[in-house]
Design a protein around this motif. Structure first.
Motif, mmCIF file in Angstrom:
data_model
loop_
_atom_site.group_PDB
_atom_site.id
_atom_site.type_symbol
_atom_site.label_atom_id
_atom_site.label_comp_id
_atom_site.label_asym_id
_atom_site.label_seq_id
_atom_site.Cartn_x
_atom_site.Cartn_y
_atom_site.Cartn_z
ATOM 1 N N GLU B 253 0.370 3.586 17.413
ATOM 2 C CA GLU B 253 -0.692 3.067 17.435
ATOM 3 C C GLU B 253 -0.846 3.034 15.920
ATOM 4 N N GLU B 255 -2.265 3.196 11.750
ATOM 5 C CA GLU B 255 -2.811 2.697 10.068
ATOM 6 C C GLU B 255 -2.330 2.428 9.642
ATOM 7 N N ARG B 256 -2.465 2.427 8.800
ATOM 8 C CA ARG B 256 -2.365 1.779 7.106
ATOM 9 C C ARG B 256 -1.147 2.905 7.087
ATOM 10 N N SER B 270 1.498 12.052 15.608
ATOM 11 C CA SER B 270 1.419 11.416 15.120
ATOM 12 C C SER B 270 2.160 11.871 13.456
#
Ligand code: ATP
Ligand code: MG
Lengths: 274, 362
Positions: B253, B255-256, B270
């Motif tokens: 995934e 995200e920004r 992450s």
């Protein structure tokens, strides 16, 4: 043990070849015997250059007092000094132009052109100069020493060029970059950085040129006007008459000058590890 | 240090030779070097560092692109018109001049008066602590002293930019460390922009305000040492600077400015920044010292077999093989109480510290 012996045996040594000593000795004798004889007979008291009559310095005195010898010596020195000076300046410029530029097309051609006097038979150059100067003499009526100086300059250039070029090629190029980096323009960089390191090469070149000019017979004989005899052409002229040991004495003096200059060049080269 | 640009390199390429013999030494390099900074060009041999310096100094001209100094184009100026001086790798001191004459050469060529030259030379001799040897010939001083003279000579005309081409590579280790500190001091005292070339990554990291990592004529990454070390953008930079573990991960995934990844072990992790990937695979880098070993299977991100334990005084290196066959190194600092807890042959869990995963662009 056996190994080291066999490698030693296999090592090629020119000293160990059959006949080496004899051939070497023969070469040295052929090269230097005539010179030794010449020098010895310059001290002969008799008039024959081939029959020993006892020791004397009379032929040196005779040469010293011979006004024709004096004139010829003077002309030789004037021509050699001027020719070696001009040839050295031109050779330095040529050497800079062939080592301190970006590679350009025809660089090898220029190299060959500069060294032309080493390759073209001297007699051909002599005849060509004779004809060429005859035309100029006809046109200008000038009959001075400049013709001799000019032709000597020309054939001296390669002799001055070779040591100067060798020196330039051996120099560290980054020194010149450093000079440019420190605000020296091309001339300043040459004057302050290149030239001080080039001196040994320039001196060697100039002395070689001087000796070569002093020694020249063929071109001088063709180019000289009456009364412009150099020492070698004067001697050549004397040979047509009865020869006396005076010639030996003059030759010995010339030999001495050349040897001193050659020694100087050698010492210069050794001092600067070149 | 200010933000104004000292040297701006705009799309510079340099090709040597022609046609089949052409060598591209620099390939479309663009860089802004700021006023008063200590900027380093770092890269392996043959990557074009010297070529770039020579272009800035004016010894070569760019095939394409141009170079500006304080907003003015200088590409067409000869070296002696550029307010830029060079410290050469070989020092290139003038052998026929004394130490003082060497240092005064640039000032003299600039047309400075005798008094000014003498006083500046004196100042420079003091700056590099060579007052006693002012009248020595340059072949009668040691390598370290020659180095100082070369520095003083290049600094004396007060250039806007000083170029240094591996100036320390000829010195032995101790002298080198000393000169590194001295160079930094000189740069601070003079405020002159330094562009420093080295292929020693440690030297680059300790000395620079910013550095550019180069490879095969290209600039791969520019940044502060911390930035480059912690966040290498590409595989080459991660590999060239420090030790690195490379892994393939799967994209979960984005995200920004965070990316969630799945490690080969199946564990999620992450990473900073947004990854770009076409096939869902991402290459990541992890520094060995940002990982530790654990027996707690839940806390571990990876698991592997210890092949080798190497003790190196301050650290211990664990060479581990992961189930997929990849090798992985964990480095832990040795403390007084740490025994030989882990031995070769054991299976260990690897914990990756938060923020240690770096996504690579290639
Ligand atoms: N004058 C030249 N002619 C041809 N090729 C050159 C020239 N100068 C440099 N090169 C080539 O350009 C490339 C970059 O050279 P450069 O000297 O800039 O490397 P470098 O990064 O300084 O390497 P090093 O760390 O070994 O000094 C090399 O492949 C080199 O062979
Ligand atoms: Mg280099």
């Amino acid at each position: 043990m056996e190994n080291s012996l066999s490698t030693r045996r296999n090592q090629f040594s020119v000293f160990k070849q059959p006949g080496f000593t004899i051939i070497a000795l023969a070469c040295f004798i052929v090269l230097y015997m005539p010179i030794v004889v010449l020098v010895v007979y310059s001290f002969n008291s008799g008039t024959s250059p081939a029959k020993w009559d006892g020791f004397s310095l009379q032929w040196y005195a005779a040469a010293w007092n011979n006004s024709a010898v004096k004139t010829a010596t003077l002309i030789s020195i004037i021509v050699a000094c001027q020719a070696s000076l001009y040839a050295t300046i031109l050779a330095t410029m040529a050497a800079m132009g062939t080592t301190r530029t970006r590679p350009y097309r025809g660089q090898n051609v220029i190299y060959a052109l500069v060294n032309q006097p080493l390759m073209v038979p001297e007699i051909v150059t002599a005849v060509a100069l004779l004809i060429c100067f005859a035309v100029i003499k006809e046109l200008t009526d000038y009959r001075g020493l400049a013709y001799l100086v000019l032709s000597h300059t020309a054939f001296c250039i390669p002799f001055a060029y070779l040591p100067i070029r060798a020196r330039l090629e051996g120099m560290d190029r980054t020194l010149e970059l450093a000079a440019a980096d420190l605000y020296a323009n091309s001339w300043q960089s040459f004057r302050r950085v290149t030239l001080p390191q080039l001196w040994p090469g320039i001196l060697a070149g100039a002395m070689l040129a001087f000796v070569i000019s002093l020694d020249d017979v063929v071109i001088t004989e063709f180019v000289k006007a009456p009364g412009q005899d150099t020492l070698p052409t004067y001697m050549l002229g004397q040979l047509r008459r009865a020869i006396t040991p005076e010639i030996n004495a003059i030759s010995t003096a010339l030999l001495l000058i050349s040897a001193i200059l050659a020694l100087f060049v050698f010492l210069l080269g050794r001092k600067h590890g070149n | 240090m200010s933000d104004s640009v000292s040297v701006a390199i705009h799309g510079v390429s340099k090709v040597f030779g022609h046609d089949r013999n052409a060598v591209t030494a620099l390939d479309d390099v663009s860089l802004d070097i700021r006023e008063g900074e200590f900027f380093t060009l770092l890269g392996p041999s043959g990557c074009g560092k010297t070529t770039l310096l020579r272009l800035i100094a004016g010894f070569e001209h760019p095939t394409r692109g141009h170079i500006d100094l304080h907003g003015e184009e200088i590409s067409h100026l000869p070296p002696y018109r550029r307010p830029v001086n060079t410290v050469f790798q070989s020092y290139a001191l003038f052998p026929h001049m004394t130490v003082a004459e060497n240092i005064g050469f640039g000032l003299e060529m600039q047309g400075k008066s005798k008094e000014e030259t003498t006083s500046t030379v004196g100042e420079m001799l003091r700056l590099v602590q060579m007052e006693d040897l002012a009248d020595r010939r340059t072949d009668q001083i040691s390598g370290g002293q020659q180095q100082r003279v070369a520095l003083a000579r290049a600094l004396a005309p007060r250039p806007r930019v000083l170029l240094l081409d591996e100036p320390l590579s000829a010195l032995d280790y101790k002298l080198r460390k000393g000169m590194q500190i001295e160079l930094k001091r000189l740069q601070n005292e003079t405020g002159i922009t330094f562009i420093f070339v080295t292929h020693d990554q440690e030297e680059a990291l300790t000395m620079s305000d910013r550095l550019a990592v180069m490879s095969q004529g290209k600039v791969l990454q520019v940044g502060a040492p911390r930035e480059i070390y912690a966040h290498p953008a590409v595989r080459f930079v991660a590999d060239f600077i420090g030790d690195t573990n490379f892994l393939d991960a799967e994209l979960l995934e984005i995200e920004r400015d965070r990316t969630e990844l799945k490690l080969p072990s199946g564990k999620p992790v992450s990473a900073r920044g947004a990854a770009r990937s076409v096939d869902g695979k991402v290459h990541i880098a992890v520094r060995p010292e940002q990982t530790t070993l654990t027996r707690d299977a839940d806390a571990a991100h990876l698991e592997g077999h210890i092949d080798n334990v190497v003790y190196s005084g301050t650290d211990t290196h664990y060479h581990i093989t992961l189930p997929g066959g990849e090798s992985f190194v964990v480095r832990t600092q040795n403390r007084g109480d740490s025994g030989d807890e882990w031995q070769a042959g054991q299976t260990a869990g690897i914990v990756i510290e938060p923020g240690a995963v770096q996504i690579l662009a290639d």
